[in-house]
Write an enzyme that holds these catalytic residues in place. Structure first.
Site, PDB file in Angstrom:
ATOM      1  N   SER A 105       5.978 -10.230   4.192  1.00 22.07           N
ATOM      2  CA  SER A 105       5.490  -9.523   5.223  1.00 22.07           C
ATOM      3  C   SER A 105       6.278  -9.715   6.514  1.00 22.07           C
ATOM      4  O   SER A 105       7.368 -10.542   6.447  1.00 22.07           O
ATOM      5  CB  SER A 105       4.132 -10.059   5.395  1.00 22.07           C
ATOM      6  OG  SER A 105       3.635  -9.695   6.513  1.00 22.07           O
ATOM      7  N   TYR A 164      -2.975 -15.973   6.146  1.00 23.88           N
ATOM      8  CA  TYR A 164      -1.941 -14.760   5.844  1.00 23.88           C
ATOM      9  C   TYR A 164      -0.519 -15.187   6.133  1.00 23.88           C
ATOM     10  O   TYR A 164       0.415 -14.946   5.257  1.00 23.88           O
ATOM     11  CB  TYR A 164      -2.446 -13.508   6.393  1.00 23.88           C
ATOM     12  CG  TYR A 164      -1.765 -12.266   5.959  1.00 23.88           C
ATOM     13  CD1 TYR A 164      -2.091 -11.474   4.618  1.00 23.88           C
ATOM     14  CD2 TYR A 164      -0.784 -11.754   6.551  1.00 23.88           C
ATOM     15  CE1 TYR A 164      -1.181 -10.462   4.173  1.00 23.88           C
ATOM     16  CE2 TYR A 164      -0.065 -10.630   6.189  1.00 23.88           C
ATOM     17  CZ  TYR A 164      -0.262 -10.111   4.961  1.00 23.88           C
ATOM     18  OH  TYR A 164       0.257  -8.954   4.476  1.00 23.88           O
TER      19      TYR A 164
END
Length: 253
Positions: free
Chosen positions: A145, A158
């Protein structure tokens, strides 16, 4: 012919979280390049199965909760039992929870880290053991990410999980290259998927994001199709431990 190096004809790919969005887009690309597909999801991904079938390749669905470790060995056994071998693993399944760090719960921490990081390591381990038993290497592609490189806000578990993906991608590449196993990652930028729907519906935040992306738009599942086929193919045989940003130039700015 260089294009032959990108062919995946006769290969078998195991893809987690392939029912929608980026996972579906990558799965269809792998099938179009020649792969038969093992799809691992909480529910049967009927739409993805139909898209794979339309390419002429085979699709086999396995239902499993990847936040738990118990099913992982059985997933590999089922995959090999169905198609005889494994060549590619795409660790795509993941979730996100949003809350201020001051108020973030232990449950939201554990739910995200267990799926996004812990299961990625242990499924990769199980698949790597199969690759080694087969004796001819394999490809593991993790999904990182932008928050593998940046801190972000309101997504502490996350961010931790995706920073961890970048790290274990490097570690596994260091250990497993000797077996002909390439471990790399793709770091999608801001993509138009269900995970980012809240951001895109916030007019002010949406404008802030798009204004910073040199390409001037959100990414789409199609933007990951070329990169995943490349990293799954022998065209990338000398790439190990690298996290490829597919971000429209976000990190460059």
């Amino acid at each position: 012919m260089i294009l032959n190096a990108f062919s995946l004809t006769g290969k078998v790919a195991l893809v987690t979280g392939c029912d929608t969005g980026l996972g579906q887009g990558m799965t269809v690309a792998l099938a179009e390049a020649g792969c038969d597909i093992i799809g691992v999801n909480r529910k049967i991904p009927h739409d993805t199965a139909a898209k794979v079938a339309a390419t002429g390749r085979r699709f086999f669905a396995i239902q499993a909760d990847l936040s738990q470790q118990d099913p992982l060995a059985d997933i590999v056994a089922q995959a090999v039992g169905q198609f005889g071998r494994l060549d590619i693993l795409v660790n795509n399944a993941g979730i996100i929870r949003r809350e201020d760090a001051l108020n973030f719960s232990e449950k939201d921490w554990d739910d995200v880290v267990n799926l996004n990081l812990k299961s990625v390591f242990f499924l990769s381990q199980a698949v790597a053991r199969q690759f080694i038993a087969q004796g001819d290497g394999g490809k593991i592609i993790n999904i990182a990410s932008m928050l593998s490189f940046q801190g972000g806000i309101r997504v502490p578990s996350y961010t931790a999980s995706k920073s961890g993906i970048l790290g274990i991608t490097r570690l596994l590449a260091n250990e497993w290259a000797q077996y002909g196993i390439n471990v790399n990652a793709i770091a999608p930028g801001y993509m138009a998927t269900n995970n980012t729907q809240q951001l895109r519906e916030d007019a002010e935040r949406n404008k802030e994001i798009v204004d910073r992306i040199p390409a001037g738009r959100w990414g789409t599942p199609e933007d990951l199709q070329g990169p995943v086929v490349f990293l799954a193919s022998r065209a990338s045989d000398y790439i190990n431990g690298y996290t490829l940003a597919v971000d429209g130039g976000w990190l460059a700015r």
